[in-house]
Design an enzyme around this catalytic site. Structure first.
Site, PDB file in Angstrom:
ATOM      1  N   PRO A   9       0.791  -1.224   0.000  1.00 46.54           N
ATOM      2  CA  PRO A   9       0.000   0.000   0.000  1.00 46.54           C
ATOM      3  C   PRO A   9       0.830   1.285   0.000  1.00 46.54           C
ATOM      4  CG  PRO A   9      -0.130  -1.120   2.124  1.00 46.54           C
ATOM      5  CD  PRO A   9       0.528  -2.060   1.170  1.00 46.54           C
ATOM      6  N   ASN A  10       0.338   2.233  -0.757  1.00 52.47           N
ATOM      7  CA  ASN A  10       0.892   3.600  -0.857  1.00 52.47           C
ATOM      8  C   ASN A  10       2.211   3.671  -1.635  1.00 52.47           C
ATOM      9  OD1 ASN A  10      -1.203   4.892   0.722  1.00 52.47           O
ATOM     10  ND2 ASN A  10      -0.343   3.802   2.469  1.00 52.47           N
ATOM     11  N   ARG A  17       4.603  10.982  -2.069  1.00 51.16           N
ATOM     12  CA  ARG A  17       4.480  10.848  -0.609  1.00 51.16           C
ATOM     13  C   ARG A  17       5.830  11.082   0.080  1.00 51.16           C
ATOM     14  NH1 ARG A  17       4.734   4.471   1.163  1.00 51.16           N
ATOM     15  NH2 ARG A  17       4.138   5.332   3.178  1.00 51.16           N
ATOM     16  N   TYR A  22      11.206   8.914   1.365  1.00 51.69           N
ATOM     17  CA  TYR A  22      11.223   7.919   0.277  1.00 51.69           C
ATOM     18  C   TYR A  22      11.881   8.428  -1.007  1.00 51.69           C
ATOM     19  CZ  TYR A  22       7.978   5.681   3.483  1.00 51.69           C
ATOM     20  OH  TYR A  22       7.416   5.118   4.599  1.00 51.69           O
ATOM     21  N   ASN A  73       7.931  -5.598  -1.063  1.00 53.48           N
ATOM     22  CA  ASN A  73       7.844  -4.513  -0.092  1.00 53.48           C
ATOM     23  C   ASN A  73       6.381  -4.462   0.339  1.00 53.48           C
ATOM     24  OD1 ASN A  73       7.769  -2.228   1.460  1.00 53.48           O
ATOM     25  ND2 ASN A  73       8.893  -0.926   0.008  1.00 53.48           N
ATOM     26  N   ALA A  76       3.127  -0.867   4.751  1.00 57.56           N
ATOM     27  CA  ALA A  76       2.576  -0.838   6.112  1.00 57.56           C
ATOM     28  C   ALA A  76       2.155  -2.223   6.602  1.00 57.56           C
ATOM     29  CB  ALA A  76       1.397   0.123   6.171  1.00 57.56           C
ATOM     30  N   HIS A  79       4.168  -4.602   9.098  1.00 53.13           N
ATOM     31  CA  HIS A  79       4.167  -4.533  10.554  1.00 53.13           C
ATOM     32  C   HIS A  79       2.926  -5.170  11.184  1.00 53.13           C
ATOM     33  CE1 HIS A  79       7.272  -1.763   9.394  1.00 53.13           C
ATOM     34  NE2 HIS A  79       6.394  -0.981   8.798  1.00 53.13           N
ATOM     35  N   GLU A  97      12.711  -9.323   1.279  1.00 55.66           N
ATOM     36  CA  GLU A  97      11.924  -8.191   1.778  1.00 55.66           C
ATOM     37  C   GLU A  97      12.729  -6.911   1.524  1.00 55.66           C
ATOM     38  OE1 GLU A  97      11.963  -8.075   6.060  1.00 55.66           O
ATOM     39  OE2 GLU A  97      10.176  -6.816   6.148  1.00 55.66           O
ATOM     40  N   HIS A  99      12.737  -2.617   2.055  1.00 55.78           N
ATOM     41  CA  HIS A  99      12.167  -1.362   2.552  1.00 55.78           C
ATOM     42  C   HIS A  99      13.060  -0.220   2.099  1.00 55.78           C
ATOM     43  CE1 HIS A  99       9.083  -3.327   4.748  1.00 55.78           C
ATOM     44  NE2 HIS A  99       9.974  -4.172   5.217  1.00 55.78           N
ATOM     45  N   ILE A 100      12.437   0.783   1.551  1.00 52.95           N
ATOM     46  CA  ILE A 100      13.167   1.940   1.042  1.00 52.95           C
ATOM     47  C   ILE A 100      13.847   2.666   2.209  1.00 52.95           C
ATOM     48  CG2 ILE A 100      12.862   4.187  -0.095  1.00 52.95           C
ATOM     49  CD1 ILE A 100      10.468   2.812  -1.596  1.00 52.95           C
ATOM     50  N   ARG A 106      13.100   4.079  12.532  1.00 47.33           N
ATOM     51  CA  ARG A 106      11.885   4.910  12.491  1.00 47.33           C
ATOM     52  C   ARG A 106      11.017   4.672  13.730  1.00 47.33           C
ATOM     53  NH1 ARG A 106       9.224   4.842   6.785  1.00 47.33           N
ATOM     54  NH2 ARG A 106       8.126   6.605   7.802  1.00 47.33           N
TER      55      ARG A 106
HETATM   56  C1  DQA Z   1       8.208   1.044   3.817  1.00 48.13           C
HETATM   57  C2  DQA Z   1       8.252   1.241   5.333  1.00 48.13           C
HETATM   58  C3  DQA Z   1       6.872   1.045   5.955  1.00 48.13           C
HETATM   59  O1  DQA Z   1       6.930   1.225   7.352  1.00 48.13           O
HETATM   60  C4  DQA Z   1       5.883   2.023   5.374  1.00 48.13           C
HETATM   61  O2  DQA Z   1       4.585   1.780   5.880  1.00 48.13           O
HETATM   62  C5  DQA Z   1       5.878   2.057   3.886  1.00 48.13           C
HETATM   63  C6  DQA Z   1       7.159   1.944   3.168  1.00 48.13           C
HETATM   64  C7  DQA Z   1       9.565   1.354   3.146  1.00 48.13           C
HETATM   65  O3  DQA Z   1       9.729   0.937   1.999  1.00 48.13           O
HETATM   66  O4  DQA Z   1      10.420   1.991   3.731  1.00 48.13           O
HETATM   67  O5  DQA Z   1       4.856   2.259   3.251  1.00 48.13           O
HETATM   68  O6  DQA Z   1       7.899  -0.306   3.543  1.00 48.13           O
END
Ligand code: DQA
Length: 159
Positions: A9-10, A17, A22, A73, A76, A79, A97, A99-100, A106
């Site tokens: 998502p997102n 965003r 990011y 990836n 959210a 978690h 896995e 994560h950017i 964080r």
């Molecule tokens: C993310 C980190 C997550 O906590 C966050 O909700 C994201 C992006 C990252 O790529 O850093 O949407 O997965």
């Protein structure tokens, strides 16, 4: 060999965003770079993005018998999602896995990944370059599998 890239998502909002976290790169640009790298290295790559947990579970399940590895990836859902974790376990494919951002640095709620224990490895905090590192890592995993299969075949022939 086929790699499925699954984005949660997102991530379709990358480039818009929270650029201070990011960066400015759009998801399409990241995917274009991954596609070019895949072509140069003779592997297939397929991309999928969804904001819905169940669709991500469906996509992971579809990889069974179709893809050789997954770059994920889960954003959210990383978690929170037992369902995505179970899907990764169910298909039993090499899964990296990504994560950017560096989730360990964080907010506390981001510091735990539900899915990390069932993934082959995790790449965090390299920005969009992490996806390239994941491609390189997946090729290495494919090589190791190939070498192990060849050794098993030779052992079977000699038996
Ligand atoms: C993310 C980190 C997550 O906590 C966050 O909700 C994201 C992006 C990252 O790529 O850093 O949407 O997965």
């Amino acid at each position: 060999m086929k790699i499925a890239v699954i984005q949660g998502p997102n991530l379709n909002m990358l480039g818009v965003r929270e650029q201070h976290i990011y960066g400015p790169m759009k998801l399409e640009q990241i995917h274009q770079q991954m596609k070019e790298f895949a072509e140069q290295n003779g592997v297939e790559v397929e991309f999928f993005q969804s904001n819905l947990e169940g669709e991500i579970v469906d996509r992971i399940q579809e990889c069974y018998g179709d893809a050789n590895g997954i770059i994920l990836n889960a954003a959210a859902y990383t978690h929170t999602s037992v369902a995505i974790r179970d899907a990764i376990s169910a298909v039993s494919l090499p899964t990296i896995e990504v994560h950017i951002s560096n989730i360990a640095r964080r907010e506390e709620f981001r510091q735990k990944s539900m899915i990390a224990p069932v993934c082959t490895s995790s790449i965090v905090g390299f920005g969009p370059f992490g996806y390239h590192l994941a491609m390189v890592g997946m090729l290495q995993i494919f090589n190791e599998i190939r070498v192990a299969q060849q050794a098993a075949q030779q052992a079977a022939q000699q038996a």
